[in-house]
Motif scaffolding. Structure first.
Motif, mmCIF file in Angstrom:
data_model
loop_
_atom_site.group_PDB
_atom_site.id
_atom_site.type_symbol
_atom_site.label_atom_id
_atom_site.label_comp_id
_atom_site.label_asym_id
_atom_site.label_seq_id
_atom_site.Cartn_x
_atom_site.Cartn_y
_atom_site.Cartn_z
ATOM 1 N N ILE A 401 0.836 -1.206 0.000
ATOM 2 C CA ILE A 401 0.000 0.000 0.000
ATOM 3 C C ILE A 401 0.872 1.257 0.000
ATOM 4 N N LEU A 402 1.910 1.269 0.839
ATOM 5 C CA LEU A 402 2.786 2.442 0.918
ATOM 6 C C LEU A 402 3.488 2.698 -0.420
ATOM 7 N N LEU A 403 3.938 1.622 -1.057
ATOM 8 C CA LEU A 403 4.598 1.790 -2.356
ATOM 9 C C LEU A 403 3.614 2.273 -3.419
ATOM 10 N N SER A 404 2.379 1.796 -3.350
ATOM 11 C CA SER A 404 1.378 2.204 -4.342
ATOM 12 C C SER A 404 1.056 3.699 -4.229
ATOM 13 N N LEU A 405 1.209 4.272 -3.036
ATOM 14 C CA LEU A 405 0.930 5.701 -2.848
ATOM 15 C C LEU A 405 1.923 6.583 -3.609
ATOM 16 N N ILE A 406 3.107 6.023 -3.897
ATOM 17 C CA ILE A 406 4.108 6.781 -4.655
ATOM 18 C C ILE A 406 3.564 7.138 -6.029
ATOM 19 N N ASN A 407 2.710 6.259 -6.559
ATOM 20 C CA ASN A 407 2.148 6.488 -7.889
ATOM 21 C C ASN A 407 1.334 7.785 -7.968
ATOM 22 N N ILE A 408 0.743 8.199 -6.860
ATOM 23 C CA ILE A 408 -0.051 9.442 -6.853
ATOM 24 C C ILE A 408 0.850 10.641 -7.140
ATOM 25 N N GLY A 409 2.059 10.605 -6.592
ATOM 26 C CA GLY A 409 2.983 11.711 -6.813
ATOM 27 C C GLY A 409 3.735 11.610 -8.126
#
Length: 525
Positions: A401-409
């Motif tokens: 989940i934490l790694l997937s949040l990088i995609n937002i940026g």
């Protein structure tokens, strides 16, 4: 299927490695006498149920590798770098190279069938003075490779879903946060199968394996019957440098990353070996059958798709983002039919993520058990009654989940981290195979094995190392020359930072806690 209640069978005349009695208990919990002997030799306690058998572990590996499905979804890269001829012949070369690698790893897996996999093998097979350091390094590479695999496969499934939405609704504009939510949804679905349905995972693998095979033939028949065909001379003889490298041979080598990705993950079943009945015999055979079967299916699908492409430039520039979706639509002329066919690859990607969660959590559990990562006792805890490393499963989910949040940026940063797993796993394979090569070169005694490469072992190990070294170099190449920051392959930077962090942790803390699996071996055996 195995009896889930773990019915016990007494085998007379065999000494139990743990009980040292006249009889041995063979059960879902303890495994076979050979399983018990292997665990005792490696100094490990059997904590998980051995409810996988040949068919279920074969299905597990087939689904996680998903070669023909991944070959479809990554076809854009070899078409850009090599054309149809390059895509086919580079795939064949990659499949042959990976066969040598998988053979080398299958032998090591038979010698030491443990969830630790590569870092355990390095600890046992590396030169004595380098065992601790190399084992620690490989352990971190495996953690990196498998943990980044969960969001990577989740993103693959999510972007295919977005591709179908674009096909059916051309006005849809995909946002980065849409992709992140889809990754989280796929990861959440995967966690359900790895927790509350963990006992049923072997049965599920068998069922999904059927879909894997029937889906292959369903897509193949549709393309053979409905799609337009190119001439064989155009398909096999068309080598193109569409990316602009200025050299067709170099372009083909850059395109090699796609077949590498589709054939990667041969060590996945190894990390499930402590849940596999008669692992030292079953595991290497399942690995080889998986490699052979998936390689053949992948080659047939790649050749078929190349025959049905039509104009390559048009296919590459498809608004769906996936050339194979456009090929399906061109063949059927129907949004519904295209959606149904594409749904097969999406479902397989989702279950590939399910298996990736299982593999990554077991590898993390094993490395934590040997005190290779922070919070080792917490991550290595196996909850009674669940018989799975639940904490490692949940931590793997949180990391995804934490790694997937990088995609937002930044999608570029996320893709670099997600694809980093390829470099990390290739590195772990190189070190493992090199250790076995050195051991054979020095004519040092090898461990007993129920699968042996025999007199061909030295050559097979050498070819494995050479091939993997070439593959590793090109895994750091960008898709095209002179890339902008948005298209740069940042793997080398992130890879280097991760290695430096792991080495720093080793110097200041890890070397005081980590001794390596070799120190836990039962030397009396």
């Amino acid at each position: 299927m195995e009896d889930t209640k773990g019915a016990e069978v007494r085998v007379n005349g065999h000494e139990d490695a743990e009980l040292q009695g006249e009889n041995v208990v063979v059960s879902e919990k303890k495994g076979t006498p050979d399983d018990q002997k292997d665990m005792h030799r490696m100094g490990k306690m059997q904590e998980m149920r051995r409810n996988f058998r040949f068919v279920s572990i074969f299905g597990y590996s087939m689904i996680l590798m998903a070669t023909w499905e991944t070959g479809l979804t990554t076809l854009g890269l070899p078409l850009l770098n090599g054309g149809t001829g390059g895509a086919i012949f580079v795939y064949i070369a990659t499949a042959l190279g990976m066969c040598f690698v998988i053979s080398s790893m299958a032998e090591m897996a038979s010698m030491a069938p443990t969830s630790g996999g590569q870092y355990h093998w390095v600890s046992e097979f590396a030169p004595r003075e380098h065992q601790k350091f190399l084992s620690y390094l490989v352990g971190w590479l495996c953690v990196l490779g498998w943990q980044t695999g969960i969001p990577s496969i989740g993103y693959l499934a999510g972007t295919q879903i977005q591709g179908l939405i674009i096909l059916n609704n051309p006005n849809y504009v995909p946002e980065r946060w849409h992709g992140t939510l889809l990754v989280i949804a796929v990861a959440s679905y995967s966690i359900i199968f790895n927790t509350v349905l963990a006992r049923r995972l072997p049965l599920i693998e068998g069922i999904v394996l059927i879909l894997h095979l029937f889906g292959f033939f369903a897509i193949l028949i549709v393309l053979w019957v409905l799609a337009p065909r190119s001439k064989a001379s155009d398909v096999f003889g068309q080598f193109q440098d569409n990316a602009g490298w200025g050299n067709v041979g170099l372009s083909c080598l850059v395109g090699m990353l796609a077949p590498i990705f589709s054939l990667l993950g041969s060590d996945a079943a190894t990390h499930m070996s402590e849940e596999l009945r008669d692992a030292s015999y079953t595991l290497p055979r399942a690995m080889l059958w998986t490699a052979a079967s998936n390689s053949v299916l992948g080659l047939i699908m790649i050749i078929t798709l190349c025959f049905c492409l039509g104009d390559v430039q048009t296919i590459i520039s498809t608004p769906t983002g996936y050339p194979f979706i456009q090929v399906f639509y061109n063949a059927t002329g129907s949004n519904v039919a295209t959606s149904v066919l594409t749904s097969i690859t999406i479902v397989m990607s989702i279950f590939g993520c399910v298996n990736n969660v299982a593999t990554s959590s077991r590898q993390l559990f094993a490395f934590a058990r040997d005190h290779g990562v922070p919070f080792g006792d917490f991550l290595a805890y196996v909850r009674p009654g669940w018989d799975i490393p639940l904490n490692s499963v949940l931590v793997s989910f949180v990391i995804a989940i934490l790694l997937s949040l990088i995609n937002i940026g930044s999608t570029v940063a996320f893709n670099s981290i997600a694809s980093l797993g390829t470099c990390a796993l290739l590195s772990s394979y190189i070190i493992s195979c090199s250790c076995m090569f050195i051991k054979r070169w020095r004519k040092e005694p090898l461990l007993p094995s129920r699968f042996s490469l025999g007199k061909y072992g030295l050559a097979i190990n050498a070819i494995s190392v050479i091939y993997l070294s070439v593959a590793l170099v090109f895994s750091f190449f960008p898709v095209a020359p002179h890339p902008t920051p948005a298209f740069m392959n940042w793997n080398i930077l992130i890879y280097g930072v991760t290695i430096i962090f792991s080495l720093a942790y080793f110097m200041f803390r890890g070397r005081h806690q980590y001794v390596g699996p070799v120190e836990y071996l039962n030397k009396s055996m």
